[in-house]
Write a protein that holds these residues in place. Structure first.
Motif, mmCIF file in Angstrom:
data_model
loop_
_atom_site.group_PDB
_atom_site.id
_atom_site.type_symbol
_atom_site.label_atom_id
_atom_site.label_comp_id
_atom_site.label_asym_id
_atom_site.label_seq_id
_atom_site.Cartn_x
_atom_site.Cartn_y
_atom_site.Cartn_z
ATOM 1 N N LYS A 1 68.123 41.143 76.939
ATOM 2 C CA LYS A 1 68.799 39.865 76.735
ATOM 3 C C LYS A 1 67.936 38.683 77.188
ATOM 4 O O LYS A 1 67.733 37.731 76.445
ATOM 5 C CB LYS A 1 70.134 39.856 77.490
ATOM 6 N N CYS A 2 67.430 38.735 78.430
ATOM 7 C CA CYS A 2 66.684 37.595 78.980
ATOM 8 C C CYS A 2 65.197 37.857 79.115
ATOM 9 O O CYS A 2 64.423 36.929 79.378
ATOM 10 C CB CYS A 2 67.256 37.187 80.339
ATOM 11 N N GLY A 3 64.772 39.124 78.957
ATOM 12 C CA GLY A 3 63.356 39.454 79.024
ATOM 13 C C GLY A 3 62.815 39.630 80.422
ATOM 14 O O GLY A 3 61.622 39.908 80.602
ATOM 15 N N LYS A 4 63.652 39.500 81.448
ATOM 16 C CA LYS A 4 63.200 39.661 82.825
ATOM 17 C C LYS A 4 62.911 41.135 83.127
ATOM 18 O O LYS A 4 63.532 42.030 82.555
ATOM 19 C CB LYS A 4 64.266 39.141 83.791
ATOM 20 N N HIS B 1 69.957 38.874 86.533
ATOM 21 C CA HIS B 1 69.489 37.530 86.191
ATOM 22 C C HIS B 1 70.431 36.850 85.194
ATOM 23 O O HIS B 1 70.902 35.742 85.432
ATOM 24 C CB HIS B 1 68.077 37.585 85.594
ATOM 25 N N CYS B 2 70.685 37.530 84.068
ATOM 26 C CA CYS B 2 71.470 36.902 82.998
ATOM 27 C C CYS B 2 72.861 37.506 82.834
ATOM 28 O O CYS B 2 73.636 37.066 81.989
ATOM 29 C CB CYS B 2 70.720 37.002 81.674
ATOM 30 N N HIS B 3 73.182 38.534 83.604
ATOM 31 C CA HIS B 3 74.480 39.212 83.536
ATOM 32 C C HIS B 3 74.652 39.981 82.216
ATOM 33 O O HIS B 3 75.764 40.300 81.810
ATOM 34 C CB HIS B 3 75.635 38.223 83.709
ATOM 35 N N GLY B 4 73.547 40.276 81.540
ATOM 36 C CA GLY B 4 73.619 41.076 80.326
ATOM 37 C C GLY B 4 73.918 42.531 80.631
ATOM 38 O O GLY B 4 73.471 43.067 81.644
ATOM 39 N N TYR B 5 74.664 43.171 79.723
ATOM 40 C CA TYR B 5 75.085 44.550 79.931
ATOM 41 C C TYR B 5 74.104 45.522 79.281
ATOM 42 O O TYR B 5 73.807 45.409 78.092
ATOM 43 C CB TYR B 5 76.481 44.774 79.341
ATOM 44 N N PHE B 6 73.613 46.485 80.054
ATOM 45 C CA PHE B 6 72.870 47.611 79.507
ATOM 46 C C PHE B 6 73.874 48.666 79.049
ATOM 47 O O PHE B 6 74.978 48.769 79.594
ATOM 48 C CB PHE B 6 71.947 48.220 80.567
ATOM 49 N N ARG B 7 73.494 49.442 78.061
ATOM 50 C CA ARG B 7 74.369 50.505 77.577
ATOM 51 C C ARG B 7 74.316 51.692 78.531
ATOM 52 O O ARG B 7 73.242 52.090 78.972
ATOM 53 C CB ARG B 7 73.948 50.934 76.171
ATOM 54 N N LEU B 8 75.475 52.265 78.818
ATOM 55 C CA LEU B 8 75.577 53.407 79.712
ATOM 56 C C LEU B 8 75.667 54.701 78.916
ATOM 57 O O LEU B 8 76.281 54.739 77.858
ATOM 58 C CB LEU B 8 76.804 53.289 80.615
ATOM 59 N N GLY B 9 75.066 55.769 79.443
ATOM 60 C CA GLY B 9 75.244 57.086 78.867
ATOM 61 C C GLY B 9 76.632 57.616 79.183
ATOM 62 O O GLY B 9 77.345 57.085 80.047
ATOM 63 N N ALA B 10 77.024 58.673 78.484
ATOM 64 C CA ALA B 10 78.386 59.202 78.640
ATOM 65 C C ALA B 10 78.677 59.618 80.079
ATOM 66 O O ALA B 10 79.725 59.280 80.642
ATOM 67 C CB ALA B 10 78.590 60.377 77.688
ATOM 68 N N TYR B 11 77.760 60.351 80.709
ATOM 69 C CA TYR B 11 78.021 60.841 82.065
ATOM 70 C C TYR B 11 77.946 59.704 83.086
ATOM 71 O O TYR B 11 78.659 59.734 84.104
ATOM 72 C CB TYR B 11 77.054 61.960 82.417
ATOM 73 N N GLU B 12 77.111 58.706 82.838
ATOM 74 C CA GLU B 12 77.102 57.523 83.706
ATOM 75 C C GLU B 12 78.456 56.830 83.659
ATOM 76 O O GLU B 12 78.988 56.393 84.686
ATOM 77 C CB GLU B 12 76.012 56.555 83.264
ATOM 78 N N ARG B 13 78.997 56.713 82.462
ATOM 79 C CA ARG B 13 80.306 56.083 82.295
ATOM 80 C C ARG B 13 81.388 56.882 83.008
ATOM 81 O O ARG B 13 82.248 56.320 83.701
ATOM 82 C CB ARG B 13 80.636 55.970 80.811
ATOM 83 N N ILE B 14 81.370 58.181 82.835
ATOM 84 C CA ILE B 14 82.363 59.043 83.472
ATOM 85 C C ILE B 14 82.292 58.920 84.984
ATOM 86 O O ILE B 14 83.322 58.814 85.670
ATOM 87 C CB ILE B 14 82.157 60.504 83.015
ATOM 88 N N ASP B 15 81.095 58.901 85.548
ATOM 89 C CA ASP B 15 80.935 58.773 87.001
ATOM 90 C C ASP B 15 81.492 57.451 87.512
ATOM 91 O O ASP B 15 82.009 57.382 88.637
ATOM 92 C CB ASP B 15 79.450 58.879 87.378
#
Length: 289
Positions: A34-37, A53-67
């Motif tokens: 999003k911001c390139g930082k 920095h920019c509060h942009g969301y990275f995509r989470l994997g399925a097990y990361e989300r479950i945790d």
């Protein structure tokens, strides 16, 4: 070397090689799309995959989300072995499936199972964009349908986290059939008066949006998620008009009434707990492992 000492969070040891160039271990740094930082990966992980920095969301994997959502050690995966096959002998599809499996560590683009959230038993499905961009094929459709049928049989709420580039063209009409298949299972779940929550994450597009993603009794979304059916350029080319800048964003859909609430990632677990507590009988749904 001085730049690493200025930031308190950069605690990794940086070794020097024979050419006096820094040797930074792989995975220490991540670039924000999003911001390139450049972000320190450990802090990014501690921040739930949100750029500090920019509060942009990275995509989470399925097990990361479950945790991040489920009560500790309560997730029980089922139907892990189900996967799509190259039933149409589509060129290079076998290789794509193999590469996606190696990249994601999954057999398919969705993970399904039992869990507890706030002590309330439920069935949860989490799509994973690391597997062919979360696209929907026969394997994904079968896993989600079976999960809905299990929830219906056991009188449980179901929560589906969506992320998808749409239906898999490699499977043709078989892929499109999953839209009706899952929607029919959800209709039977609804007939029993059971709760269905969808959580839309970036991106949720194509046939997934046109079917089960928008059928939830309560539809939540993460901020700024891309949500839509056809792409912006396709629509603009069809209607010969320019679309609003925020078209197909979660905020745009909230304004138009397609989404019930936009929830920050840090607040999502507690939001789900509140909804489950309101709609579900704890006495009926609690269980001891």
């Amino acid at each position: 070397m001085g730049i690493f000492k200025k930031r308190q969070y950069a605690t990794v040891n940086v070794a020097q090689n024979e050419t006096n160039s820094p040797n930074v271990p792989d995975g220490c740094w991540t670039k924000c799309n999003k911001c390139g930082k450049i972000l320190y990966s450990k802090i990014l992980e501690e921040n739930n995959g949100i750029c500090y920095h920019c509060h942009g969301y990275f995509r989470l994997g399925a097990y990361e989300r479950i945790d991040s959502i489920c009560d500790l050690d309560t997730f029980e995966e089922f139907n892990q072995e189900i996967k799509s096959n190259n039933i149409r002998n589509f060129p290079n599809y076998d290789k794509k499936l193999k590469d996606s499996k190696e990249k994601s560590g999954l057999n398919e683009g969705v993970v399904t199972g039992y869990s507890k959230i706030g002590g309330i038993k439920n069935v949860i499905c989490v799509m994973d964009s690391n597997f062919m961009m979360g696209s929907m094929g026969a394997g994904v459709g079968e896993k989600i349908t079976l999960a809905v049928e299990i929830a219906t049989k056991e009188n449980l709420p179901i929560i589906i986290f969506t992320t998808s580039g749409g239906a898999r063209m490699q499977e043709g009409i078989i892929s499109l059939m999953q839209m009706a298949k899952i929607s029919s299972a959800l209709a039977r779940h609804n007939e029993k008066g059971l709760l269905y929550i969808t959580v839309l994450t970036d991106p949720t597009t194509g046939g997934v949006t046109a079917s089960f993603a928008m059928l939830g009794d309560i539809i939540l979304s993460e901020p700024k998620a891309l949500i839509g059916f056809a792409g912006r350029r396709v629509i603009e080319g069809t209607i010969k008009e320019s679309l609003p800048e925020d078209f197909q964003s979660a905020e745009f859909l909230l304004e138009k009434g397609f989404v019930d609430a936009i929830v920050e990632r840090k607040d999502l677990r507690m939001t789900l707990i509140r909804i489950l507590n309101i709609h579900c009988s704890k006495e009926a749904l609690r269980y001891d492992k």
